[in-house]
Design an enzyme around this catalytic site. Structure first.
Site, PDB file in Angstrom:
ATOM      1  N   ASP A 144       0.832  -1.203   0.000  1.00 54.84           N
ATOM      2  CA  ASP A 144       0.000   0.000   0.000  1.00 54.84           C
ATOM      3  C   ASP A 144       0.874   1.264   0.000  1.00 54.84           C
ATOM      4  O   ASP A 144       0.792   2.087   0.923  1.00 54.84           O
ATOM      5  CB  ASP A 144      -0.920  -0.017   1.232  1.00 54.84           C
ATOM      6  CG  ASP A 144      -2.068   0.970   1.124  1.00 54.84           C
ATOM      7  OD1 ASP A 144      -2.388   1.376  -0.011  1.00 54.84           O
ATOM      8  OD2 ASP A 144      -2.660   1.328   2.161  1.00 54.84           O
ATOM      9  N   PRO A 145       1.683   1.454  -1.045  1.00 58.08           N
ATOM     10  CA  PRO A 145       2.606   2.601  -1.066  1.00 58.08           C
ATOM     11  C   PRO A 145       1.971   3.887  -1.583  1.00 58.08           C
ATOM     12  O   PRO A 145       2.468   4.498  -2.528  1.00 58.08           O
ATOM     13  CB  PRO A 145       3.712   2.110  -2.008  1.00 58.08           C
ATOM     14  CG  PRO A 145       2.991   1.244  -2.987  1.00 58.08           C
ATOM     15  CD  PRO A 145       1.892   0.564  -2.198  1.00 58.08           C
TER      16      PRO A 145
END
Length: 367
Positions: A144-145
Site C-alpha cells: 500500500d505505497p
C-alpha cells in the site's frame, strides 16, 4: 529551513467492534458480487472478495504489522537511506501498535520538498529503487505505497540529503520464489526486447494469450517495438494497439485478470501507485523502468543460501548473464544521461535564442 522535532512514541489503537464491522461488510460484498455475476455472466471477479478479506484481516492484526515492519528493516539494513519506525514490543498488542514517531515531508508534497532544499527527481529515483529492491530482490512487498505512507526526511549529513521513511506495514505480500524469478526474467526479456522470452515468461506467470500486452503494461511499448526503453510509443504502434483494444470484451479482461497469480496483481497495484507519485514529482517514467531493470538483473543472481547447490556451470552462466545484462543496462543509463544533457542544453539554447530576438550573432573572427 527545516526544523524537525522528535516524539518518542506513536500509538495506533484499533476501534472497538472493527472486526465485527469487517465481517458484515465482507458478507455484503460477497452477496453483491454473486448478484452481479448472475446478472452479467461475463463478470468473473468473485475471487476479489476473498482476497480483499484476507488482506484486511492481516491489516487488523497489529502484531503482524509490527513483524512486517521489523522484517522490512532487516531487509534494508545495508541501505542507510531507508527508515522504518522502531517497534516498542513491550507496548504492542493485537489491537495496539506502539512505534517510533517519525517526521518528514509527504512524498508528493512538492512545496515541502523544495522548501527543505530537496530535488524531487532524486526523491523519485530513490523511491523507485526502494520498491524495485523489494519486488525483484527481497520478494517481500509493501502492498500500500500511497503518498500518505511514505515520508521524506531531510538529512544534511547524507549524500542525497534525505531518508525515505516507510510507514503503515499492515499490508505485505511475500512473493512466491518461482514467480519472483520469472518476473525478473520477464524484465530481462523487456530489456533485451526478446519476444520469445517475453512469451515464455508471460505464459509462465499466467498471462496466457495476453502475454503480448505485458510490455505495454510495464514499459509502454509493444512486444515488437523498435523504440528504446522509456521512449514514447511510435504513432503506428499506438494506433494498432488502440484498434486491438476496441475488440476487447469484459470477458477478455476478466479472463486476463483471473489468470494472473495474486503476486502479479500486487506488483501491478504497487507499480500503478508508484507511477502516480513519480508523475506528481515531475520525474520521467524512465527512471522507474531503469530501476526495475537494474534490480531485475540483481534478482537473477542466485541467493547465497541456495548457491552452494548449483553446479559450477550454472554459477558461471548466472555470472555471465549478470555481466551481460549489467553492460546493457549501463548502455541504457548512458543513453538516458546523454539524452538528459542534450535536453538541458537545448532548453538553454532556446532560452538564449528567445532573448536575442531569434537572431544568432556570428563572431567577427569567423567572418
Amino acid at each position: 529551513m527545516w526544523h524537525p522535532c522528535f516524539t518518542v512514541f506513536e500509538y495506533q489503537v484499533q476501534y472497538p467492534g472493527l472486526q465485527q464491522k469487517l465481517r458484515v461488510d465482507i458478507t455484503t460484498m460477497t452477496f453483491l458480487s454473486h448478484a452481479i455475476t448472475w446478472i452479467f455472466p461475463e463478470y468473473q471477479f468473485e475471487w476479489i472478495v476473498p482476497e480483499f478479506e484476507k488482506t484486511l484481516s492481516k491489516e487488523l492484526d497489529f502484531i503482524q504489522e509490527a513483524e512486517n515492519a521489523e522484517r522490512t528493516r532487516r531487509n534494508f539494513k545495508k541501505n542507510n537511506a531507508v527508515k522504518v519506525p522502531h517497534i516498542f514490543w513491550d507496548f504492542t498488542r493485537t489491537q495496539v501498535l506502539t512505534m517510533e514517531f517519525m517526521h518528514g515531508c509527504k512524498i508528493d508534497n512538492l512545496e515541502c520538498l523544495l522548501g527543505a532544499g530537496l530535488n524531487p527527481r532524486k526523491v523519485a529515483q530513490a523511491l523507485v529503487e526502494v520498491f524495485a529492491e523489494m519486488i525483484f530482490v527481497h520478494g517481500y512487498v509493501h502492498g500500500d505505497p500511497h503518498p500518505g505512507n511514505i515520508l521524506v526526511f531531510p538529512h544534511s549529513s547524507k549524500k542525497d540529503g534525505f531518508d525515505i521513511v516507510l510507514l503503515d506495514h499492515g499490508i505485505y505480500r511475500e512473493l512466491d520464489e518461482s514467480f519472483r524469478m520469472d518476473f525478473c526474467r520477464l524484465w530481462k526479456a523487456l530489456i533485451l526486447l526478446d519476444p520469445h522470452e517475453m512469451k515464455q515468461m508471460g505464459e509462465r506467470i499466467g498471462a496466457g494469450k495476453y502475454y503480448r500486452y505485458l510490455p505495454v503494461i510495464f514499459t509502454g511499448r509493444t512486444i515488437d517495438s523498435k523504440s528504446g526503453l522509456g521512449e514514447s510509443m511510435p504513432t503506428e504502434d499506438r494506433k494498432r494497439l488502440s484498434q486491438e483494444a476496441r475488440n476487447f470484451t469484459m470477458g477478455d479482461i476478466s479472463e486476463f485478470m483471473e489468470g494472473l497469480p495474486r503476486d502479479m496483481l500486487t506488483v501491478l497495484r504497487t507499480d500503478g501507485l508508484l507511477r502516480s507519485i513519480i508523475s506528481k514529482l515531475g520525474a520521467p517514467q524512465r527512471i522507474r523502468l531503469l530501476a526495475n531493470a537494474k534490480y531485475a538483473v540483481a534478482g537473477l543472481v542466485p541467493k547465497s543460501k541456495s548457491e552452494s547447490g548449483l553446479s559450477l556451470m550454472s554459477r558461471a552462466k548466472a555470472t555471465l548473464d549478470f555481466v551481460y545484462l549489467s553492460i546493457c543496462l549501463e548502455m541504457l543509463q548512458l543513453h538516458y544521461k546523454m539524452g538528459s544533457v542534450f535536453e538541458s542544453l537545448l532548453k538553454k539554447f532556446k532560452y538564449w535564442l528567445s532573448k536575442s530576438g531569434g537572431v544568432i550573432p556570428i563572431p567577427n573572427m569567423i567572418l
